[in-house]
Every structure is written in C-alpha cells, then in structure tokens.
Design a protein around this motif. Structure first.
Motif, short mmCIF file in Angstrom:
data_model
loop_
_atom_site.label_atom_id
_atom_site.label_comp_id
_atom_site.label_asym_id
_atom_site.label_seq_id
_atom_site.Cartn_x
_atom_site.Cartn_y
_atom_site.Cartn_z
N PHE A 76 0.75 -7.28 -2.39
CA PHE A 76 1.22 -6.08 -1.59
C PHE A 76 2.43 -5.35 -2.01
O PHE A 76 2.24 -4.04 -2.01
N ALA A 77 3.57 -5.89 -2.28
CA ALA A 77 4.62 -5.13 -2.64
C ALA A 77 4.52 -4.62 -3.92
O ALA A 77 4.80 -3.17 -4.29
N LYS A 78 3.34 -5.24 -4.98
CA LYS A 78 3.17 -4.62 -6.09
C LYS A 78 2.40 -3.34 -6.26
O LYS A 78 2.60 -2.52 -6.79
N ARG A 79 1.44 -3.61 -5.24
CA ARG A 79 0.54 -2.40 -4.92
C ARG A 79 1.16 -1.00 -4.29
O ARG A 79 1.08 -0.04 -4.72
N ASN A 80 2.16 -1.53 -3.66
CA ASN A 80 3.00 -0.29 -2.84
C ASN A 80 3.80 0.43 -3.96
O ASN A 80 3.83 1.46 -4.03
N TYR A 81 4.63 -0.65 -4.98
CA TYR A 81 5.36 -0.16 -5.99
C TYR A 81 4.59 0.61 -7.06
O TYR A 81 5.11 1.96 -7.26
N THR A 82 3.53 0.28 -7.28
CA THR A 82 2.78 0.98 -8.29
C THR A 82 2.33 2.52 -7.51
O THR A 82 2.32 3.49 -8.33
N PHE A 83 1.74 2.40 -6.40
CA PHE A 83 1.50 3.69 -5.78
C PHE A 83 2.92 4.65 -5.66
O PHE A 83 2.63 5.82 -5.92
N LEU A 84 3.92 4.06 -5.06
CA LEU A 84 5.05 4.82 -5.11
C LEU A 84 5.55 5.46 -6.41
O LEU A 84 6.07 6.52 -6.60
#
Length: 106
Positions: A76-84
């Motif tokens: 989840f953190a990786k997906r959020n980081y990629t999005f941001l």
C-alpha cells in the motif's frame, strides 16, 4: 492453503441474529464461515479487520492470519509513493512551463 480455501471467522454486531442458531448455522454453511459470533453488546470491531455496516448490523472479518498485514502495508505504501511521485512530477513539469504559469497568474 490459498486464501480462497481458508474459512474465515466473522463477528456480527446484530440484535436480529444474536439468539438465532438456525440462521447462524445457515449463514456459516452458505458463506463457508468457520466461526460466526453474533451479539449486539459483546461484539467489537477488531483492530485489523475488514468491516461493513448493513442496516443496523456491523459485520467484521478479522484479517490476522488470513493475510500478511506487513506485506499489505508495504505494498500500500509503495502504491501511494508511486502515485504521489507521478503527481509531483506532473506538477513540476507544468510549473516549469512558462506559458502554463503565465496563464495561471493572469
């Protein structure tokens, strides 16, 4: 055993099913539930659980033991980081465009 083969536990905060063993057994069989606890007063949402509210009933499925919470949190953190990161790059590109900035300041 895959996640689809695991039988889950369910907590149901409901006054309608609290004392109806026949319906509880039916739901357990239909939904392939290992254990279903139904009560209005003695059921609380577990910390790591999936939940839903239907009419006046709360349905909680404890996730501990079903999924690896650390792996899911990392993903989840990786997906959020990629999005941001993508969002940030998009705005950096727009803000480096003099025409875009000029139109925005008028």
């Amino acid at each position: 055993m895959s996640l689809l083969q695991k039988r889950i536990n369910v907590l149901l905060k409901s006054s309608e099913l609290a004392n109806d063993k026949r319906r509880i057994d039916y739901i357990k069989k239909l939904a392939k539930v290992e254990d279903l606890k139904a009560d209005l007063d003695n059921v609380a949402k577990p910390k790591a659980s999936a939940s839903s509210v239907v009419k006046s009933s709360g349905i909680y499925v404890p996730l501990e033991g079903l999924i690896d919470l650390d792996v899911e949190e990392t993903a989840f953190a990786k997906r959020n980081y990629t999005f941001l990161e993508g969002f940030s790059q998009e705005w950096k590109k727009k803000l480096s465009n003099e025409e875009f900035v000029g139109d925005a300041t008028c």
